[in-house]
Design a protein around this motif. Structure first.
Motif, short mmCIF file in Angstrom:
data_model
loop_
_atom_site.label_atom_id
_atom_site.label_comp_id
_atom_site.label_asym_id
_atom_site.label_seq_id
_atom_site.Cartn_x
_atom_site.Cartn_y
_atom_site.Cartn_z
N ALA A 1 3.49 42.49 15.43
CA ALA A 1 3.07 41.27 14.72
C ALA A 1 1.74 41.49 14.01
N ALA A 2 0.83 42.21 14.66
CA ALA A 2 -0.46 42.50 14.04
C ALA A 2 -0.29 43.33 12.78
N SER A 3 0.59 44.33 12.84
CA SER A 3 0.80 45.20 11.67
C SER A 3 1.47 44.47 10.53
N GLN A 4 2.18 43.38 10.83
CA GLN A 4 2.86 42.60 9.80
C GLN A 4 2.00 41.45 9.25
N GLY A 5 0.73 41.38 9.65
CA GLY A 5 -0.17 40.38 9.10
C GLY A 5 -0.10 39.02 9.75
N LEU A 6 0.25 38.97 11.04
CA LEU A 6 0.37 37.68 11.73
C LEU A 6 -0.94 36.90 11.69
N VAL A 7 -2.06 37.57 11.92
CA VAL A 7 -3.35 36.88 11.98
C VAL A 7 -3.66 36.19 10.66
N GLU A 8 -3.42 36.86 9.56
CA GLU A 8 -3.70 36.27 8.24
C GLU A 8 -2.80 35.06 7.98
N ILE A 9 -1.52 35.15 8.39
CA ILE A 9 -0.58 34.04 8.20
C ILE A 9 -1.00 32.84 9.04
N VAL A 10 -1.33 33.08 10.30
CA VAL A 10 -1.75 31.99 11.18
C VAL A 10 -3.05 31.36 10.67
N SER A 11 -3.94 32.18 10.13
CA SER A 11 -5.20 31.67 9.60
C SER A 11 -4.95 30.70 8.45
N GLU A 12 -4.00 31.03 7.59
CA GLU A 12 -3.66 30.15 6.47
C GLU A 12 -3.02 28.86 6.98
N LEU A 13 -2.15 28.96 7.97
CA LEU A 13 -1.51 27.77 8.54
C LEU A 13 -2.54 26.87 9.21
N LEU A 14 -3.52 27.48 9.86
CA LEU A 14 -4.57 26.70 10.51
C LEU A 14 -5.36 25.91 9.49
N ASP A 15 -5.63 26.52 8.33
CA ASP A 15 -6.37 25.83 7.27
C ASP A 15 -5.61 24.61 6.77
N ALA A 16 -4.28 24.67 6.84
CA ALA A 16 -3.46 23.59 6.28
C ALA A 16 -3.30 22.40 7.22
N GLN A 17 -3.81 22.52 8.44
CA GLN A 17 -3.65 21.43 9.41
C GLN A 17 -4.76 20.40 9.27
N GLY A 18 -4.41 19.13 9.44
CA GLY A 18 -5.42 18.07 9.42
C GLY A 18 -5.83 17.74 10.84
N TRP A 19 -6.97 18.26 11.27
CA TRP A 19 -7.42 18.02 12.64
C TRP A 19 -8.15 16.68 12.72
N SER A 20 -8.52 16.29 13.91
CA SER A 20 -9.04 14.94 14.15
C SER A 20 -10.23 14.58 13.27
N LYS A 21 -11.21 15.49 13.15
CA LYS A 21 -12.45 15.16 12.46
C LYS A 21 -12.43 15.52 10.98
N ASN A 22 -11.42 16.26 10.55
CA ASN A 22 -11.44 16.73 9.17
C ASN A 22 -10.05 16.68 8.53
N PRO A 23 -9.45 15.48 8.39
CA PRO A 23 -8.13 15.38 7.81
C PRO A 23 -8.07 15.81 6.36
N ALA A 24 -9.21 15.85 5.67
CA ALA A 24 -9.20 16.23 4.25
C ALA A 24 -9.05 17.73 4.06
N ARG A 25 -9.12 18.52 5.18
CA ARG A 25 -9.05 19.97 5.03
C ARG A 25 -7.72 20.40 4.42
#
Length: 227
Positions: free
Chosen positions: A72-96
């Motif tokens: 998974a690391a060799s296939q870029g899992l960390v970069e994909i998860v990082s992008e997905l994390l940016d797309a989430q609207g968490w409690s204090k920052n829904p505008a993210r």
């Protein structure tokens, strides 16, 4: 020459006819969707992502987890998860996530009126479980853990061997820094604090002193003690 012009005119006419009589372009259909239809479409997509992340997190924690984690690391899992994390609207920052998504119809859930399922919360939880299982390992996993940090962040705590995230821009945050920032921003009663804290704790377990120093400097130690 006139024949070529006539052919071009016929093709243009057919194309116009296709647009008028055929399917509407995706953008047009999206713009004309009712709020209810748009919300249900987004939630169905969300539920599919949840199922995929559940399977992935199970594989990352399975019998052959070391091989799966490295693959998974060799296939870029960390970069994909990082992008997905940016797309989430968490409690204090829904505008993210770039603004509010489709409005949820009153009394509606993913399975229709009266349903109380929250696939968006499930998606965030499964996303955090993927990271947790990716860094959770009985043997040494320093090489994968360092992918959660950029080379700039590693250099700041004394590791300058280029073992950090391979695709992150020079001024970008690594996945670990993003997780720490979300944890610090979440309110004490947030339902995500448990998994956020678990991910950071698993990352720190058996980690390099430089990793521990980075988390401490980012305020992560205080956040973990309050969780």
């Amino acid at each position: 020459m006139e024949t070529d012009n006539d052919d071009d005119a016929d093709e243009a006419s057919e194309a116009d006819g296709d647009e008028e009589g055929g399917e509407q372009p995706m953008l047009s259909r999206t713009q004309t969707e009712s709020p209810e239809s748009s919300w249900l479409r987004e939630m169905r997509l969300c539920s599919q992502q949840v199922e995929f992340l559940f399977v992935l997190s199970t594989l990352l924690a399975g019998k052959h987890k070391a091989q799966v984690q490295d693959k998974a690391a060799s296939q870029g899992l960390v970069e994909i998860v990082s992008e997905l994390l940016d797309a989430q609207g968490w409690s204090k920052n829904p505008a993210r996530a770039g603004g509010e998504g489709p409005r949820r119809p009153e009394g509606w859930g993913i399975h229709g009126p009266g349903c109380t399922c929250d696939p968006q919360a499930s998606l965030r939880t499964q996303l955090l479980r993927v990271v947790h299982n990716f860094v959770d390992r009985d043997s040494d996993n320093t090489h994968n853990k360092r992918l959660l940090m950029t080379n700039r962040e590693l250099a700041a705590v004394g590791v300058a061997d280029g073992s950090g995230s391979r695709s992150a821009p020079a001024d970008a945050e690594g996945l670990l820094a993003k997780l720490l920032r979300v944890l610090l921003a979440e309110p004490p009663n947030s339902k995500y604090r448990f998994w956020l804290s678990s991910v950071i704790e698993t990352f720190l377990r058996g980690s390099h002193p430089a990793h521990q120093s980075f988390v401490a400097q980012s305020g992560g130690s205080l956040s973990l003690s309050l969780s």
